[in-house]
Design a protein around this motif. Sequence first.
Motif, PDB file in Angstrom:
ATOM      1  N   SER A  10      43.747  71.065  -0.197  1.00  0.00           N
ATOM      2  CA  SER A  10      42.786  69.754  -0.094  1.00  0.00           C
ATOM      3  C   SER A  10      43.454  68.640  -1.031  1.00  0.00           C
ATOM      4  CB  SER A  10      41.694  69.880  -1.360  1.00  0.00           C
ATOM      5  OG  SER A  10      41.522  70.305  -2.052  1.00  0.00           O
ATOM      6  N   LEU A  11      42.749  67.141  -0.287  1.00  0.00           N
ATOM      7  CA  LEU A  11      43.728  66.139  -1.084  1.00  0.00           C
ATOM      8  C   LEU A  11      42.432  64.885  -1.577  1.00  0.00           C
ATOM      9  CD1 LEU A  11      46.794  64.023   1.254  1.00  0.00           C
ATOM     10  CD2 LEU A  11      44.716  66.131   1.814  1.00  0.00           C
ATOM     11  N   ARG A  18      47.785  56.295   2.677  1.00  0.00           N
ATOM     12  CA  ARG A  18      48.240  57.077   3.188  1.00  0.00           C
ATOM     13  C   ARG A  18      48.047  58.807   2.750  1.00  0.00           C
ATOM     14  NH1 ARG A  18      54.563  56.810   4.590  1.00  0.00           N
ATOM     15  NH2 ARG A  18      53.903  54.839   5.674  1.00  0.00           N
ATOM     16  N   ALA A  19      47.989  59.355   3.929  1.00  0.00           N
ATOM     17  CA  ALA A  19      48.097  61.127   3.419  1.00  0.00           C
ATOM     18  C   ALA A  19      48.577  61.334   4.432  1.00  0.00           C
ATOM     19  CB  ALA A  19      46.371  61.535   4.102  1.00  0.00           C
ATOM     20  N   ASP A  88      38.351  59.388   8.824  1.00  0.00           N
ATOM     21  CA  ASP A  88      39.214  60.496   9.088  1.00  0.00           C
ATOM     22  C   ASP A  88      39.194  61.543   7.526  1.00  0.00           C
ATOM     23  OD1 ASP A  88      42.179  58.142   9.446  1.00  0.00           O
ATOM     24  OD2 ASP A  88      40.448  58.437  11.109  1.00  0.00           O
ATOM     25  N   VAL A  89      37.983  61.413   7.409  1.00  0.00           N
ATOM     26  CA  VAL A  89      37.751  62.263   6.561  1.00  0.00           C
ATOM     27  C   VAL A  89      36.958  63.863   7.427  1.00  0.00           C
ATOM     28  CG1 VAL A  89      35.806  63.436   4.849  1.00  0.00           C
ATOM     29  CG2 VAL A  89      36.504  61.003   4.402  1.00  0.00           C
ATOM     30  N   ALA A  90      37.698  64.451   6.800  1.00  0.00           N
ATOM     31  CA  ALA A  90      37.827  66.040   7.935  1.00  0.00           C
ATOM     32  C   ALA A  90      38.488  66.807   7.164  1.00  0.00           C
ATOM     33  CB  ALA A  90      38.113  65.713   9.368  1.00  0.00           C
ATOM     34  N   VAL A  91      38.631  68.343   8.150  1.00  0.00           N
ATOM     35  CA  VAL A  91      39.989  69.254   7.562  1.00  0.00           C
ATOM     36  C   VAL A  91      40.884  68.728   8.551  1.00  0.00           C
ATOM     37  CG1 VAL A  91      40.478  71.942   7.632  1.00  0.00           C
ATOM     38  CG2 VAL A  91      37.603  70.922   6.310  1.00  0.00           C
ATOM     39  N   LYS A 109      41.449  70.145   3.121  1.00  0.00           N
ATOM     40  CA  LYS A 109      40.335  68.771   3.411  1.00  0.00           C
ATOM     41  C   LYS A 109      40.814  67.711   2.872  1.00  0.00           C
ATOM     42  CE  LYS A 109      35.482  68.846   2.101  1.00  0.00           C
ATOM     43  NZ  LYS A 109      34.622  69.560   1.771  1.00  0.00           N
ATOM     44  N   VAL A 110      40.356  66.499   3.850  1.00  0.00           N
ATOM     45  CA  VAL A 110      41.144  65.259   3.474  1.00  0.00           C
ATOM     46  C   VAL A 110      39.565  64.990   3.142  1.00  0.00           C
ATOM     47  CG1 VAL A 110      41.748  63.559   4.351  1.00  0.00           C
ATOM     48  CG2 VAL A 110      42.813  64.681   4.760  1.00  0.00           C
ATOM     49  N   GLU A 111      39.835  63.896   2.022  1.00  0.00           N
ATOM     50  CA  GLU A 111      38.144  63.151   1.314  1.00  0.00           C
ATOM     51  C   GLU A 111      39.007  61.982   1.029  1.00  0.00           C
ATOM     52  OE1 GLU A 111      35.886  66.896  -0.647  1.00  0.00           O
ATOM     53  OE2 GLU A 111      38.188  66.784  -2.425  1.00  0.00           O
TER      54      GLU A 111
END
Lengths: 112, 123
Positions: A10-11, A18-19, A88-91, A109-111
């Motif tokens: 997760s991040l 940027r992710a 864009d919050v999603a897995v 998982k992006v939060e």
Amino acid sequence: DVVVTQSPDSLAVSLGERATINCKSSQSVLYSANNKYNLAWYQQKPGQPPKLLIYWASTRESGVPDRFIGSGSETDFTLTISSLQAEDVAVYYCQQYYSAPRAFGQGTKVEI
Amino acid sequence: QVQLQESGPGLVKPSQTLSLTCTVSGGSISSDNYYWSWIRQPAGKGLEWIGRIHTSGTTYYKSSLKSRVTISIDTSKNQFSLKVSSVTAADTAVYYCASFTTSGTYFRPEDYWGRGTLVTVSS
């Protein structure tokens, strides 16, 4: 069997930042017939099926915003979201489709 | 555009056989350049590729599930099916059917998915 491993699990990223998500395959997924890496990225939001974002490691599916960037070669691949938006919050999952059985990474998982 | 819809019992007893069907619309399941997959996802966990079938009948399964899984195709109904035998609580998951294409030379990843159906294994 070709196994894929993602990192991190997760991040949390601020809006507009940027992710970066990493994916490593247990062997090269270069398909010699077309000289393309058979590595895909999917986005999954709660209650929805996965949505294909990128295939051949770096080709965006039709309609996918250009802030989603796939890169990498041989066994190491990256999905970059260049400027994170709220939607864009999603897995996110990587998948190798180089050989059967196909396999997915464990997901990131992006939060915000 | 291909559309897929899963159907089947939402509750299966332990040791019994889980049976699901995927109905394909907007395309022919007999098309030579399509493959048809099953993928599952336990609640809160990741995606697990179960297997796939081609209209020719050729199948491929995940190694660890191979002894319990059968995927079949019914071209007359434009459907394909999944059977998982001797189920336990570990088989509780959302089950998705999906499809991918081949040009004959190369393959695409799964790009059309059903909405998924929850199957719970419980007595």
